[in-house]
Every structure is written in C-alpha cells, then in structure tokens.
Scaffold this active site. Structure first.
Site, short mmCIF file in Angstrom:
data_model
loop_
_atom_site.label_atom_id
_atom_site.label_comp_id
_atom_site.label_asym_id
_atom_site.label_seq_id
_atom_site.Cartn_x
_atom_site.Cartn_y
_atom_site.Cartn_z
N THR A 87 -7.82 6.41 -1.71
CA THR A 87 -7.97 6.73 -3.20
C THR A 87 -9.49 7.35 -3.02
O THR A 87 -10.46 6.46 -3.09
CB THR A 87 -8.00 5.54 -4.23
OG1 THR A 87 -6.43 5.16 -3.90
CG2 THR A 87 -8.04 6.19 -5.56
N LYS A 162 -2.76 9.93 -8.95
CA LYS A 162 -3.04 8.45 -8.60
C LYS A 162 -3.97 8.08 -9.83
O LYS A 162 -3.97 6.93 -10.74
CB LYS A 162 -3.75 8.33 -7.64
CG LYS A 162 -4.47 7.09 -7.25
CD LYS A 162 -3.75 5.90 -6.53
CE LYS A 162 -4.61 4.64 -6.83
NZ LYS A 162 -3.66 3.69 -6.18
N LYS A 237 -13.09 1.22 -9.89
CA LYS A 237 -13.35 2.45 -9.08
C LYS A 237 -12.42 3.52 -9.26
O LYS A 237 -12.72 4.62 -9.57
CB LYS A 237 -12.98 1.95 -7.48
CG LYS A 237 -12.77 3.38 -6.80
CD LYS A 237 -12.30 2.68 -5.25
CE LYS A 237 -11.91 3.99 -4.43
NZ LYS A 237 -11.34 4.01 -3.03
P1 NAD Z 1 -10.78 -2.04 2.76
O1 NAD Z 1 -12.12 -2.00 2.38
O2 NAD Z 1 -10.13 -3.51 3.01
O3 NAD Z 1 -10.93 -1.22 4.22
C1 NAD Z 1 -11.38 -0.04 4.67
C2 NAD Z 1 -11.64 -0.03 5.82
O4 NAD Z 1 -12.21 1.13 6.43
C3 NAD Z 1 -12.69 -1.25 6.40
O5 NAD Z 1 -11.91 -1.97 7.44
C4 NAD Z 1 -13.86 -0.54 6.89
O6 NAD Z 1 -14.30 -1.17 8.04
C5 NAD Z 1 -13.22 0.86 7.15
N1 NAD Z 1 -14.29 1.79 7.49
C6 NAD Z 1 -15.16 2.07 6.70
N2 NAD Z 1 -15.88 3.15 7.06
C7 NAD Z 1 -15.43 3.31 8.35
C8 NAD Z 1 -15.72 4.64 9.10
N3 NAD Z 1 -16.88 5.49 8.92
N4 NAD Z 1 -14.91 4.44 10.35
C9 NAD Z 1 -14.02 3.94 10.47
N5 NAD Z 1 -13.51 2.92 9.48
C10 NAD Z 1 -14.17 2.62 8.44
O7 NAD Z 1 -10.06 -1.40 1.75
P2 NAD Z 1 -8.60 -1.27 1.54
O8 NAD Z 1 -8.13 -2.41 0.35
O9 NAD Z 1 -7.88 -1.25 2.60
O10 NAD Z 1 -8.45 0.04 0.55
C11 NAD Z 1 -8.42 1.45 1.14
C12 NAD Z 1 -7.95 2.63 0.57
O11 NAD Z 1 -6.88 2.24 -0.27
C13 NAD Z 1 -9.35 2.74 -0.80
O12 NAD Z 1 -9.43 3.96 -1.01
C14 NAD Z 1 -8.42 1.98 -1.79
O13 NAD Z 1 -9.18 2.38 -3.28
C15 NAD Z 1 -6.92 2.18 -1.79
N6 NAD Z 1 -6.30 1.25 -2.29
C16 NAD Z 1 -6.22 -0.07 -2.14
C17 NAD Z 1 -5.41 -0.89 -2.73
C18 NAD Z 1 -5.49 -2.31 -2.68
O14 NAD Z 1 -4.71 -3.21 -3.42
N7 NAD Z 1 -6.25 -2.90 -1.72
C19 NAD Z 1 -4.40 -0.44 -3.55
C20 NAD Z 1 -4.14 1.15 -3.62
C21 NAD Z 1 -5.31 1.70 -2.90
#
Ligand code: NAD
Length: 291
Positions: A87, A162, A237
C-alpha cells in the site's frame, strides 16, 4: 512461474509461501526476514528480480518501493511483470509503473485487503491498476494468494481504490465507536444498540462484521483485548495516504480529514499505537465533549 518476491514481512511471507506451496518457483529477498517457506533466497533485490517472469514487492511505503524499483527494473527481463502489492501513495505507484513500462516491462499496482489472516489463508482481495496484459498474466497468482481480484483501470487505480475504501473504513469505525459511547451515556444497552443498528440503515461492516463492542456481534478484535486485527498504525498510514491523494487532486474530503486527525491523536499522543483500530471505542468511553 518463476517468481521473485521482495519484502517477506507479515504479509509477504505467507503470500510467498502460498505461491511456493502451489508449485511456483519462488526466490525471495528481504533485508530482515529469512527465506520464504518452500522457496529459496536471493542475496540482493536485483538477484531476486533477475530472470523472473513476475517480481512481486510487498514493502512498507512508497519511498522504499521507489528505491527497490530503481534496483530491479534494469535487472528484469523484457515482458516480465512488476507486481507491487504494497500500500503506497498513488504518485509513487504511477511513477514506478511508468519507469517499468518505459523499459518494456508490464507493471501493476495491486494492493490488498484481508490482512495477515487473508494472506495466510490465501483469501486476499486484490485491487489492481495497470494493463490488461499484465493483469491477465498474473491472474493465476492472484487466484492462489486471494479470493478476488478487481482490475480497477490504469496504473495507480489499485492504490486509489484501496485508499478510498480505507478512508470509508476509518471514518465509519470512528462514528460506530462514538455512537456506542453515546448509547452508553444514554443508558442504551450495547446488545440492543447492535440488534437495532445491524438491521437498520446505520448498519456497516464495522458494526455488523467487526463490531468494536466486546461481547456483541460476531467475534472480533474487541473480544480479544483489541489485539490487532488491523492496527491503528496501519489505519493512520492509509488515512494519510488518502489525504495526500486528496490534496494532490484538490478533492474535498472533510470526514477523511477528520478521521485522519482522530487516528493521528490516538496513535501519536494517546495510547492507541499497536492496538486494533476498533480500540476507538474504549477511547470514546473515557471522553466527554470538552476532552
Ligand atoms: P512488514 O513491515 O511486516 O513487512 C515489510 C517487509 O519489507 C519487512 O520484512 C522489511 O524487512 C522489508 N523491507 C523493507 N525494506 C526493504 C528493502 N529495501 N528490500 C527488501 N525488503 C525490505 O509489513 P506488512 O505488514 O507485511 O505490510 C506490507 C505492505 O502491505 C504495507 O504496504 C502495508 O501497508 C500493506 N498491508 C498490510 C496489511 C496488514 O494487515 N499487515 C494489510 C493490508 C496491506
């Protein structure tokens, strides 16, 4: 398919694991997380993108997406699909897609709803922006990771869908919680309030499916001490992204703006951080008109 998966956090790890379990060849990369279940690990983002038919990113925000895109676009084969499921702001989604398309890639922004539970169960909803060719190519992957994929139009339209959805969600949750707190003060039992509203014109997903009152309606994070669920931080966010987008196109969104301010206060100046976004109800319980 040969899939590269970058960003194996709470959402990316189970999504990648589901693709591997369905027989796809998954190579993953994350700065912090170990290799995806059933897949192998690359040593850099570029290696995870090299010679892959589809590269999926699931990253925290637009700035990180832009940085990763700059590293992988040159490493990908012409005709491959860059599928971003994070997102992020509409502008970053459109900029990254334009860079990808300029060098002969297909690009889609396809943020999800359904949370970690949906990612694990393979029941996410994808809202996608980008070309028909890109959408058709990755549809079999959407079918594994989710239960529904809606093609919303051109690049950025997935992100637009979204944030519009989540702006409605945030504002609706707040008004549902404030109505429960008002009902309390008026001496109306919460169960009676639910019985009426859930079958009347005030009904909503936040009332009927995700009721913020413990012990009322179907099981929800309210029944589990407001453990997320969908955290206040992620709600904030997405609300901020909605206001950034609204400012960019001069759209008047007074309730979206008010919802953003409420969650901002709750997360940054009160005790909302890390709690489920429905914890607005105990917040309102403690407040009066002048608080
Ligand atoms: P998270 O923080 O658990 O995962 C993100 C991952 O990206 C981390 O493991 C981090 O180490 C990795 N990362 C960061 N920079 C990086 C780079 N340069 N290279 C490689 N890896 C890198 O977040 P999440 O909860 O998995 O969410 C991911 C996306 O999904 C976000 O944009 C969030 O808004 C969206 N989202 C999350 C949810 C939820 O319920 N968690 C629901 C819908 C959408």
């Amino acid at each position: 398919m040969k899939v590269g998966f970058i960003g194996l956090g709470n959402m990316g790890a189970p999504m990648a694991a589901n693709l591997a379990a369905a027989g796809h060849d998954v190579v993953g990369f994350d700065l912090a997380a170990p290799s995806p279940d059933g897949g192998s690990t690359a040593s850099s983002v570029a290696e995870a993108a090299h010679a892959r038919e589809v590269v999926i990113t699931m990253l925290p925000d637009g700035a990180i997406l832009r940085a990763v895109a700059a590293d992988i676009i040159g490493a990908m084969d012409k005709g491959a699909v860059f599928l971003d499921c994070s997102t992020v702001d509409v502008e970053s989604a459109r900029a990254v897609a334009a860079d990808a398309v300029a060098v002969g890639l297909l690009a889609l922004d396809a943020p999800v709803s359904g949370g970690v539970g949906g990612a694990t169960a393979g029941t996410l909803t994808f809202m996608a922006g980008g070309s028909d060719a890109g959408f058709d190519k990755v549809s079999p992957l959407f079918d594994i990771m989710g239960q529904k994929a809606v093609h919303c139009g051109a690049s950025g339209n997935g992100q637009a869908a979204k944030i519009c959805n989540n702006m409605i969600l945030g504002a609706t949750m707040i008004v549902t919680c404030e109505a429960f707190a008002l009902a309390d003060k008026l001496g109306l039992e919460r169960q009676k309030m639910f019985d009426v509203v859930s079958t009347s014109s005030g009904y909503s997903w936040t009332m009927n499916v995700y009721c913020p009152a413990p012990g009322v309606g179907p099981n929800s994070p309210a029944d589990n001490g407001y453990e997320p669920g969908f955290s206040t931080d992620l709600m904030l966010k997405d609300l901020r992204l909605s206001q950034q987008a609204a400012a960019g196109v001069d759209a008047d969104t007074p309730l979206g703006q008010a919802a953003t301010a409420q969650y901002e206060k709750f997360v940054e100046r009160e005790d909302g951080r890390g709690r489920d976004f429905s914890a607005m109800l105990p917040r309102f319980e403690k407040r009066g008109r002048s608080s």
